[in-house]
Enzyme design. Structure first.
Site, PDB file in Angstrom:
ATOM      1  N   SER A 153       0.909  -1.220  -0.190  1.00 20.96           N
ATOM      2  CA  SER A 153      -0.118  -0.084  -0.162  1.00 20.96           C
ATOM      3  C   SER A 153       0.974   1.409   0.131  1.00 20.96           C
ATOM      4  O   SER A 153       0.423   2.082   0.177  1.00 20.96           O
ATOM      5  CB  SER A 153      -0.787   0.058   1.240  1.00 20.96           C
ATOM      6  OG  SER A 153      -0.079   0.081   2.212  1.00 20.96           O
TER       7      SER A 153
ATOM      8  N   TYR B  12      -7.095   1.770   6.351  1.00 24.42           N
ATOM      9  CA  TYR B  12      -6.195   0.792   7.111  1.00 24.42           C
ATOM     10  C   TYR B  12      -4.842   1.438   7.317  1.00 24.42           C
ATOM     11  O   TYR B  12      -4.509   1.154   8.558  1.00 24.42           O
ATOM     12  CB  TYR B  12      -5.705  -0.151   6.008  1.00 24.42           C
ATOM     13  CG  TYR B  12      -4.594  -0.909   5.885  1.00 24.42           C
ATOM     14  CD1 TYR B  12      -4.446  -1.772   7.233  1.00 24.42           C
ATOM     15  CD2 TYR B  12      -3.565  -0.803   5.051  1.00 24.42           C
ATOM     16  CE1 TYR B  12      -3.090  -2.443   7.212  1.00 24.42           C
ATOM     17  CE2 TYR B  12      -2.334  -1.396   5.140  1.00 24.42           C
ATOM     18  CZ  TYR B  12      -2.187  -2.430   6.463  1.00 24.42           C
ATOM     19  OH  TYR B  12      -0.975  -3.172   6.505  1.00 24.42           O
TER      20      TYR B  12
ATOM     21  N   TYR C  95      -7.951  -9.087   2.403  1.00 21.27           N
ATOM     22  CA  TYR C  95      -7.687 -10.191   1.464  1.00 21.27           C
ATOM     23  C   TYR C  95      -8.783 -10.881   0.754  1.00 21.27           C
ATOM     24  O   TYR C  95      -8.251 -11.679  -0.061  1.00 21.27           O
ATOM     25  CB  TYR C  95      -6.586 -10.955   2.101  1.00 21.27           C
ATOM     26  CG  TYR C  95      -5.106 -10.457   1.916  1.00 21.27           C
ATOM     27  CD1 TYR C  95      -4.958  -9.396   3.026  1.00 21.27           C
ATOM     28  CD2 TYR C  95      -3.894 -10.643   1.631  1.00 21.27           C
ATOM     29  CE1 TYR C  95      -3.723  -8.986   3.316  1.00 21.27           C
ATOM     30  CE2 TYR C  95      -2.747 -10.294   1.759  1.00 21.27           C
ATOM     31  CZ  TYR C  95      -2.434  -9.180   2.892  1.00 21.27           C
ATOM     32  OH  TYR C  95      -1.274  -8.519   2.868  1.00 21.27           O
TER      33      TYR C  95
ATOM     34  N   HIS D  27       4.587 -11.637   3.681  1.00 18.51           N
ATOM     35  CA  HIS D  27       4.191 -10.369   4.432  1.00 18.51           C
ATOM     36  C   HIS D  27       5.442 -10.032   5.634  1.00 18.51           C
ATOM     37  O   HIS D  27       6.087 -11.387   5.930  1.00 18.51           O
ATOM     38  CB  HIS D  27       3.140 -10.487   5.198  1.00 18.51           C
ATOM     39  CG  HIS D  27       2.372  -9.040   5.632  1.00 18.51           C
ATOM     40  ND1 HIS D  27       2.872  -8.420   6.399  1.00 18.51           N
ATOM     41  CD2 HIS D  27       1.578  -8.293   5.065  1.00 18.51           C
ATOM     42  CE1 HIS D  27       2.202  -7.144   6.580  1.00 18.51           C
ATOM     43  NE2 HIS D  27       1.487  -7.060   5.615  1.00 18.51           N
ATOM     44  N   GLY D  28       5.728  -8.816   5.788  1.00 19.33           N
ATOM     45  CA  GLY D  28       6.844  -8.414   6.674  1.00 19.33           C
ATOM     46  C   GLY D  28       6.365  -9.179   8.087  1.00 19.33           C
ATOM     47  O   GLY D  28       5.147  -8.841   8.560  1.00 19.33           O
ATOM     48  N   ASP D  29       7.166  -9.528   8.885  1.00 21.91           N
ATOM     49  CA  ASP D  29       6.498 -10.131  10.251  1.00 21.91           C
ATOM     50  C   ASP D  29       6.153  -9.055  11.324  1.00 21.91           C
ATOM     51  O   ASP D  29       5.450  -9.297  12.513  1.00 21.91           O
ATOM     52  CB  ASP D  29       7.549 -10.975  10.919  1.00 21.91           C
ATOM     53  CG  ASP D  29       8.889  -9.994  11.516  1.00 21.91           C
ATOM     54  OD1 ASP D  29       8.998  -8.842  11.223  1.00 21.91           O
ATOM     55  OD2 ASP D  29       9.876 -10.719  11.750  1.00 21.91           O
TER      56      ASP D  29
ATOM     57  N   THR E 293      12.068  -5.254   7.640  1.00 17.83           N
ATOM     58  CA  THR E 293      13.483  -4.415   7.417  1.00 17.83           C
ATOM     59  C   THR E 293      13.348  -3.195   8.105  1.00 17.83           C
ATOM     60  O   THR E 293      12.662  -2.270   7.965  1.00 17.83           O
ATOM     61  CB  THR E 293      13.846  -4.179   6.055  1.00 17.83           C
ATOM     62  OG1 THR E 293      13.530  -5.334   5.123  1.00 17.83           O
ATOM     63  CG2 THR E 293      14.968  -3.675   5.553  1.00 17.83           C
TER      64      THR E 293
ATOM     65  N   ASP F 125     -19.085  30.055  23.749  1.00 17.78           N
ATOM     66  CA  ASP F 125     -19.208  30.124  22.155  1.00 17.78           C
ATOM     67  C   ASP F 125     -19.963  31.343  21.518  1.00 17.78           C
ATOM     68  O   ASP F 125     -20.913  30.864  21.130  1.00 17.78           O
ATOM     69  CB  ASP F 125     -19.685  28.814  21.972  1.00 17.78           C
ATOM     70  CG  ASP F 125     -19.835  28.357  20.505  1.00 17.78           C
ATOM     71  OD1 ASP F 125     -18.859  28.938  19.870  1.00 17.78           O
ATOM     72  OD2 ASP F 125     -20.713  27.384  20.313  1.00 17.78           O
TER      73      ASP F 125
END
Ligand code: SPV
Ligand code: MG
Length: 433
Positions: A10, A44, A76, A90-92, A123, A206
């Site tokens: 994304s 997301y 998904y 997928h990245g952990d 990473t 106000d």
């Protein structure tokens, strides 16, 4: 037959982390990248600054990618049903936090046909963190933030807006993400800088007493720590000769829209209704102000939304509708219709009658009194923007007052401690750069 390794992106910028995912995916088979659609991305992760079709092209150009598909569903379902990928890469990082719900859902889907998830070590390095930060910075810049409201109106059935009146409440609107009943993540789209809450936070009524310089300072406190778009409560807009300057200042600050109400003289909060004296501006007076504001604005992004007080002041539905069409004619980019009834019937009637003639001009509502109606129900009647105008302030004040009373009562703070956030949590709440 070769196997398929699927990964979903994304991102607006490809960095070493994404390239590593592709490299890993290649070990398992043909690499298919899913581009998370704009619609799904805004709920997301973060708002896309690169349009969907350009992101698809960008992902297609990565070496090692065999094909790119559009993924419409954050969970998904659509791609898994269509592609039955053998592997989801997928990245952990999705094994923890709010994203872990997505991982569990995907695991259930793929295990049904013998598919498998491969978690690749995420990473973390300086370059990746810098790119992430730069993307966030980009979203907070006035030119990106300002146009985002118009983009949201196009992208989502209903734009959900929560009040903010300080850096801290801005952060709550910015960062609160929940896993909804359907398993999907959900969050607010934008912030409302309410005159009621901004004044109340300063201990003032106000009544347009807090001057614009002070209100702009509130906007800056919020823009310094957030990225989401801002709708500013402009009260009556003041004198037309002053309003044109306000429009320019708001544009410069990166605000997306101002809402001005068709009242004049001493403005009081609308939720007083007819209990206090309030004077409605004539159609001509309000139209002139709208037209002058539209002429003064320098960007195409900025929106001037006209707020109609006819139902609040018991002037009737016909008056409300007549004003709505006149204000659109005068250049208004949206209409806010307000009501203080508990029953949403008059709001629904207005929306249906307005939509019968005008299919496109955005409708804004503030369901503080008519709070039984849901966002989806409002959207079904043509509402585009729903503003929760004062709920953060109204929840914080009683909690603070009770704490103050109890400390006075017990002559120490022990008795209130179990309803407070921990000292560790408060000192680490705000990240240092
Ligand atoms: C505000 O939040 O200040 C508003 C909405 O103007 S209302 O209080 O309902 O008038
Ligand atoms: Mg207000």
């Amino acid at each position: 037959m070769s196997k398929t390794a699927y990964t979903c992106f994304s991102t607006d910028v490809i960095h070493a982390g994404h390239l590593n995912i592709i490299k890993e995916a290649q070990k398992y088979g043909k690499v298919v990248v899913g581009c998370l659609s704009d619609k799904a991305s805004i709920r997301y992760n973060r708002f896309p600054t690169v349009p969907e079709k350009d992101r698809i092209e960008m992902y297609n150009n990565i070496e090692g990618v065999d094909s790119v598909v559009l993924q419409n569903d954050m969970l998904y379902d659509d791609v898994i049903e269509k592609l039955h990928p053998d592997y989801i890469i997928h990245g952990d990082n999705w094994t923890k936090g709010v994203e872990s719900a997505i991982r569990s859902h995907v695991e259930k889907l793929v295990s049904a046909y013998g598919g498998q998830i491969i978690d690749v070590p995420y990473t973390y390095n300086e370059e990746v963190s810098k790119i992430d930060l730069q993307l966030k910075e980009r979203l907070s810049m006035p030119e990106y933030r300002r146009k985002r409201l118009r983009q949201l109106i196009e992208m989502t059935p209903v734009v959900k807006v929560m009040e903010a009146h300080s850096g801290l409440t801005g952060l709550i609107v910015e960062k609160t993400v929940i896993e909804g009943d359907n398993g999907k993540l959900d969050q607010f789209d934008a912030m409302w800088i309410s005159s009621l809450c901004d004044s109340t936070a300063k201990g003032k009524p106000d009544i347009e007493l807090v001057d614009m310089t002070s209100r702009f300072r509130t906007i800056e406190d919020i823009t310094e720590v957030t990225t989401k778009p801002i709708i500013f409560d402009g009260d009556t807009g003041g004198l037309t000769e002053h309003f044109v300057y306000t429009v320019r200042s708001l544009e410069r600050l990166g605000v997306s829209a101002v809402i001005i109400e068709d009242k004049k003289g001493l403005k009081k909060n609308s939720l007083f209704g007819t209990e206090v004296e309030q004077t409605q501006a004539t159609i001509e007076e309000m139209s002139d102000k709208i037209t002058a504001g539209k002429k003064a604005q320098l960007t195409d992004d900025f929106m001037i939304i006209a707020r109609i007080e006819s139902l609040i002041l018991e002037k009737g539905m016909d008056d409300a509708l007549e004003r709505a069409f006149a204000f659109v004619e005068a250049g208004a980019d949206g209409i806010m219709i307000h009501s203080r009834k508990k029953d949403p019937a008059e709001i629904v009637e207005f929306c249906d009658k307005f939509r019968a003639k005008d299919k496109t001009t955005p409708i804004v509502v503030v369901p503080s009194s008519f709070n039984v109606i849901t966002e989806d129900e409002l959207a079904a009647h043509g509402v585009n923007i729903v503003i929760y105008a004062n709920q953060l302030t109204r929840s914080a004040f009683p909690a603070m007052q009770q704490t103050a009373m109890d400390i006075l009562k017990y002559h120490r703070a022990k008795e209130v401690d179990d309803r407070l956030m921990s000292i560790k949590d408060i000192i680490t709440l705000i990240d240092e750069i």
